[in-house]
Design an enzyme around this catalytic site. Structure first.
Site, PDB file in Angstrom:
ATOM      1  N   GLU A 260       0.892  -1.163   0.000  1.00 17.27           N
ATOM      2  CA  GLU A 260       0.000   0.000   0.000  1.00 17.27           C
ATOM      3  C   GLU A 260       0.927   1.208   0.000  1.00 17.27           C
ATOM      4  O   GLU A 260       1.603   1.458   1.001  1.00 17.27           O
ATOM      5  CB  GLU A 260      -0.863   0.024   1.263  1.00 17.27           C
ATOM      6  CG  GLU A 260      -1.727  -1.211   1.486  1.00 17.27           C
ATOM      7  CD  GLU A 260      -2.884  -1.296   0.519  1.00 17.27           C
ATOM      8  OE1 GLU A 260      -3.230  -0.269  -0.071  1.00 17.27           O
ATOM      9  OE2 GLU A 260      -3.424  -2.400   0.349  1.00 17.27           O
ATOM     10  N   CYS A 299      -3.164   8.459   3.476  1.00 15.55           N
ATOM     11  CA  CYS A 299      -2.903   7.936   2.127  1.00 15.55           C
ATOM     12  C   CYS A 299      -4.126   8.139   1.237  1.00 15.55           C
ATOM     13  O   CYS A 299      -4.016   8.139   0.016  1.00 15.55           O
ATOM     14  CB  CYS A 299      -2.553   6.470   2.211  1.00 15.55           C
ATOM     15  SG  CYS A 299      -3.749   5.535   3.160  1.00 15.55           S
TER      16      CYS A 299
HETATM   17  P1  NAP Z   1       8.391   4.726   4.647  1.00 21.97           P
HETATM   18  O1  NAP Z   1       9.549   5.588   4.928  1.00 21.97           O
HETATM   19  O2  NAP Z   1       8.424   3.901   3.415  1.00 21.97           O
HETATM   20  O3  NAP Z   1       8.267   3.790   5.936  1.00 21.97           O
HETATM   21  C1  NAP Z   1       7.216   2.863   6.035  1.00 21.97           C
HETATM   22  C2  NAP Z   1       7.659   1.701   6.902  1.00 21.97           C
HETATM   23  O4  NAP Z   1       8.683   0.968   6.214  1.00 21.97           O
HETATM   24  C3  NAP Z   1       8.250   2.099   8.237  1.00 21.97           C
HETATM   25  O5  NAP Z   1       7.819   1.195   9.206  1.00 21.97           O
HETATM   26  C4  NAP Z   1       9.746   1.976   8.004  1.00 21.97           C
HETATM   27  O6  NAP Z   1      10.474   1.738   9.174  1.00 21.97           O
HETATM   28  C5  NAP Z   1       9.787   0.770   7.106  1.00 21.97           C
HETATM   29  N1  NAP Z   1      10.985   0.630   6.302  1.00 21.97           N
HETATM   30  C6  NAP Z   1      11.749   1.613   5.767  1.00 21.97           C
HETATM   31  N2  NAP Z   1      12.757   1.065   5.052  1.00 21.97           N
HETATM   32  C7  NAP Z   1      12.624  -0.275   5.147  1.00 21.97           C
HETATM   33  C8  NAP Z   1      13.361  -1.381   4.623  1.00 21.97           C
HETATM   34  N3  NAP Z   1      14.410  -1.217   3.846  1.00 21.97           N
HETATM   35  N4  NAP Z   1      12.943  -2.626   4.935  1.00 21.97           N
HETATM   36  C9  NAP Z   1      11.857  -2.826   5.715  1.00 21.97           C
HETATM   37  N5  NAP Z   1      11.122  -1.817   6.230  1.00 21.97           N
HETATM   38  C10 NAP Z   1      11.503  -0.558   5.952  1.00 21.97           C
HETATM   39  O7  NAP Z   1       7.053   5.505   4.606  1.00 21.97           O
HETATM   40  P2  NAP Z   1       6.468   6.552   5.663  1.00 21.97           P
HETATM   41  O8  NAP Z   1       7.258   7.782   5.563  1.00 21.97           O
HETATM   42  O9  NAP Z   1       6.287   5.938   7.010  1.00 21.97           O
HETATM   43  O10 NAP Z   1       4.999   6.750   5.087  1.00 21.97           O
HETATM   44  C11 NAP Z   1       4.677   7.742   4.145  1.00 21.97           C
HETATM   45  C12 NAP Z   1       4.164   7.141   2.892  1.00 21.97           C
HETATM   46  O11 NAP Z   1       3.295   6.054   3.160  1.00 21.97           O
HETATM   47  C13 NAP Z   1       3.349   8.134   2.087  1.00 21.97           C
HETATM   48  O12 NAP Z   1       3.883   8.194   0.814  1.00 21.97           O
HETATM   49  C14 NAP Z   1       1.938   7.542   2.037  1.00 21.97           C
HETATM   50  O13 NAP Z   1       1.274   7.693   0.827  1.00 21.97           O
HETATM   51  C15 NAP Z   1       2.181   6.112   2.278  1.00 21.97           C
HETATM   52  N6  NAP Z   1       1.030   5.554   2.952  1.00 21.97           N
HETATM   53  C16 NAP Z   1       0.236   4.727   2.256  1.00 21.97           C
HETATM   54  C17 NAP Z   1      -0.853   4.158   2.868  1.00 21.97           C
HETATM   55  C18 NAP Z   1      -1.747   3.203   2.123  1.00 21.97           C
HETATM   56  O14 NAP Z   1      -2.577   2.555   2.750  1.00 21.97           O
HETATM   57  N7  NAP Z   1      -1.617   3.082   0.833  1.00 21.97           N
HETATM   58  C19 NAP Z   1      -1.138   4.451   4.196  1.00 21.97           C
HETATM   59  C20 NAP Z   1      -0.312   5.305   4.865  1.00 21.97           C
HETATM   60  C21 NAP Z   1       0.784   5.857   4.232  1.00 21.97           C
HETATM   61  P3  NAP Z   1      11.289   2.890   9.931  1.00 21.97           P
HETATM   62  O15 NAP Z   1      10.289   3.894  10.352  1.00 21.97           O
HETATM   63  O16 NAP Z   1      11.912   2.172  11.056  1.00 21.97           O
HETATM   64  O17 NAP Z   1      12.264   3.433   8.941  1.00 21.97           O
END
Ligand code: NAP
Length: 525
Positions: A260, A299
């Site tokens: 997602e 999102c």
């Molecule tokens: P993110 O930086 O991609 O982080 C999301 C999750 O992934 C965090 O728990 C992060 O952990 C983890 N993560 C990061 N690098 C990783 C890796 N290499 N391996 C495994 N896990 C890893 O995203 P965010 O900043 O939290 O969220 C913002 C984005 O999420 C926005 O673009 C939004 O559109 C999207 N979003 C989508 C939805 C949906 O349902 N489609 C819902 C909410 C948000 P750490 O925090 O420990 O780095």
């Protein structure tokens, strides 16, 4: 300030080294530290596989439903504490915190009820039967059934920063009802609420050992160590999603992956809707909510607003009036409508995104990028206008994750609006406001394939319709293309990611007895 521990192998464990500091985004003050360094996450995988999985798979659907009910009740009892954690670490207003926490409680309750319903339908059976027997040869005796059985692996849930409670619960509800143990990992920056929620669940919900584990901090290279029977459900940025797609487990062992990710959602006003009508008011109300709720860090928030050119100025005025009434400030203070963004990085990214939109021809018609509060990570609501929707590039391709939306006039034709919706290259939700059958037919026909959910706002439901950003467990959540190509929730559909569908072929009379097939042809189990 507290230290967040992880709950692994039946114990609360504390990592050591490289601690991240979690802050209150309204003040910048530290609230917790957290690290997973030094923890044996592979032992947690083994514990889930060897202990949690067998324990869950022994339960009937009704028993798993009862477990989810206890989880929902436990969180409900701790609601005020969870709301406070969300305010402290997410900078959420009470309303925004409830949106997350009540969403978690409600989704668990929904799946608890589904478990009870499946239990009444199927008794002690722990698999689902899909559809009636399929004839396979001329002889009627030889047939095929399709069954869904629990996958004997681990569900690794990686969540985004914006919904620490709901993200945990919506994924866990589906996995646990499907019979899969969960390792859940909240985003580090806002992990406090998920940590508190798991503390409550461990203490109060009577979880089977190994059914739910928590990692506070990074999961490191855990995704490379998963097996074919495991599953990763990820919510977050497209960049992280791309990394997970190339993890060794996914590439070499076909570990299941659901993503997602980013989504540039749109709202479309039909040409039949007149200013002042019920449908018009609903449209304006929904837009204001979608721009400001959770400070636009949803999102499903509306990023692109397509309005017939003749009504663009009127809509702009009406929306500005609503946005101007929003009181920005520390959610801990009385009367505040909108809090800060979750982190300093998020604020920087939003500023960069607004600049990109302006460089591409968008102009700010309401709001500014300054911080009127003077500290914390605040961004007031920002409305941009781009008068050439077809020529615009960035607004269709770059998600600004804050209270930021762009108004784009179009010529009022359904195919033109649908083509603009499609420029988002796959979204979670598109809302269309119209009472005109032909316009709606055109929009649904051409836009449904570009979005996971399509909300039709019309006069008769003006007072009843949910806002487009609200995800309910009975309908699917997810979307094609840029939105990640994934799908979660949707009632029983949400269980399928954690189960395997198998065609079982053989003697109909024998299979009917073995599979306890209903006498009459069934549609879905
Ligand atoms: P993110 O930086 O991609 O982080 C999301 C999750 O992934 C965090 O728990 C992060 O952990 C983890 N993560 C990061 N690098 C990783 C890796 N290499 N391996 C495994 N896990 C890893 O995203 P965010 O900043 O939290 O969220 C913002 C984005 O999420 C926005 O673009 C939004 O559109 C999207 N979003 C989508 C939805 C949906 O349902 N489609 C819902 C909410 C948000 P750490 O925090 O420990 O780095």
């Amino acid at each position: 300030m507290i230290t967040l521990k992880s709950f692994l192998c039946g114990q609360w464990q504390q990592g050591s080294g490289g601690e991240a500091t979690l802050v209150n985004p309204a003040t910048g003050e530290p609230v917790a530290t957290c690290t997973s360094r030094g923890l044996d996450l592979q032992a947690a995988l083994a514990y889930a596989r060897d202990t949690g999985g067998p324990a869950l798979r022994r339960l009937t659907f009704a028993e798993r439903g009862a477990l989810l009910k206890r989880m929902s009740q436990a969180l409900h009892e701790a609601r005020e504490e969870l709301v406070a954690a969300s305010t402290a670490n997410n900078g959420a207003t009470r309303g925004d915190a409830k949106f997350d926490v009540d969403g978690a409680i409600g989704t668990l309750a929904y799946y608890a009820k589904l478990g009870a319903d499946l239990g009444s339908k199927h008794g002690d059976r722990t698999f689902l039967l899909e559809g009636p027997a399929e004839p396979l040869t001329r002889a009627p005796r030889f047939c095929g059934y399709h069954v869904w059985t629990s996958r004997p692996g681990v569900a690794l849930h990686i969540n985004a920063f914006n919904f620490p409670a709901w993200g945990l619960a919506e994924k866990a509800a589906c996995a646990i009802l499907a019979g899969m143990p969960v390792i859940t990992k909240p985003a580090t920056s806002t992990a406090l609420t998920a940590f508190r929620a798991v503390e409550v669940l461990v203490d109060k919900a009577g979880l089977p050992d190994g059914a739910l584990q928590l990692v506070c901090g990074s999961v490191g290279d855990l995704c490379d160590h998963l097996l074919p029977e495991d599953a990763i459900a990820f919510t977050g940025s497209a960049d992280t999603g791309a990394k997970l797609r190339s993890s060794r487990s996914v590439v070499e062992r076909s570990t299941r992956l659901n993503i997602e990710a980013d989504s540039i959602n749109s709202a479309v006003l039909g040409p039949d809707v007149q200013p002042g009508s019920e449908t018009w008011h609903m449209f304006v109300r929904h837009l204001a909510t979608e721009i400001t709720q959770k400070s636009g860090q949803k999102c499903t928030a509306t990023r692109r607003i397509f309005v017939p050119r003749a009504h663009a100025d009127t809509l702009q005025e009406a929306l500005i009036e609503k946005l101007a009434a929003i009181r920005l400030g520390n959610p801990a203070d009385e009367g505040v409508d909108m809090g800060p963004l979750a982190t300093a990085q998020q604020l920087d990214d939003a500023h960069r995104g607004i600049k990109l939109l302006c460089d591409d021809g968008g102009r700010i018609v309401f709001g500014s990028t300054g911080n009127p509060v003077g500290r914390g990570f605040f961004l007031p609501p920002v409305l941009l206008r781009h008068d050439d929707a077809a020529a615009a590039r960035v607004v269709h391709a770059h998600e600004v994750f804050g209270p930021v939306s762009s108004l784009l006039p179009y010529d009022g034709d359904a195919s033109a609006a649908a083509a603009l919706v499609a420029r988002g290259e796959g979204t979670l939700v598109c809302s269309v406001y119209s009472d005109d059958k032909a316009f709606l037919e055109g929009m649904i026909g051409a836009s449904a394939c570009w979005t996971g959910r399509l909300l039709v706002g019309s006069e008769k439901v003006a007072d009843q319709a949910i806002t487009p950003g609200m995800v309910l467990p009975s309908c699917i959540h997810g979307g094609p293309g840029r939105a990640g190509g994934g799908e979660e929730l949707g009632g029983e559909r949400g269980l399928r990611f954690y189960m395997q569908r198998t065609a079982v072929q053989g003697d109909r009379a024998l299979l009917d007895r073995v599979l306890q097939a209903p006498k009459e042809p069934a549609t879905t189990a």
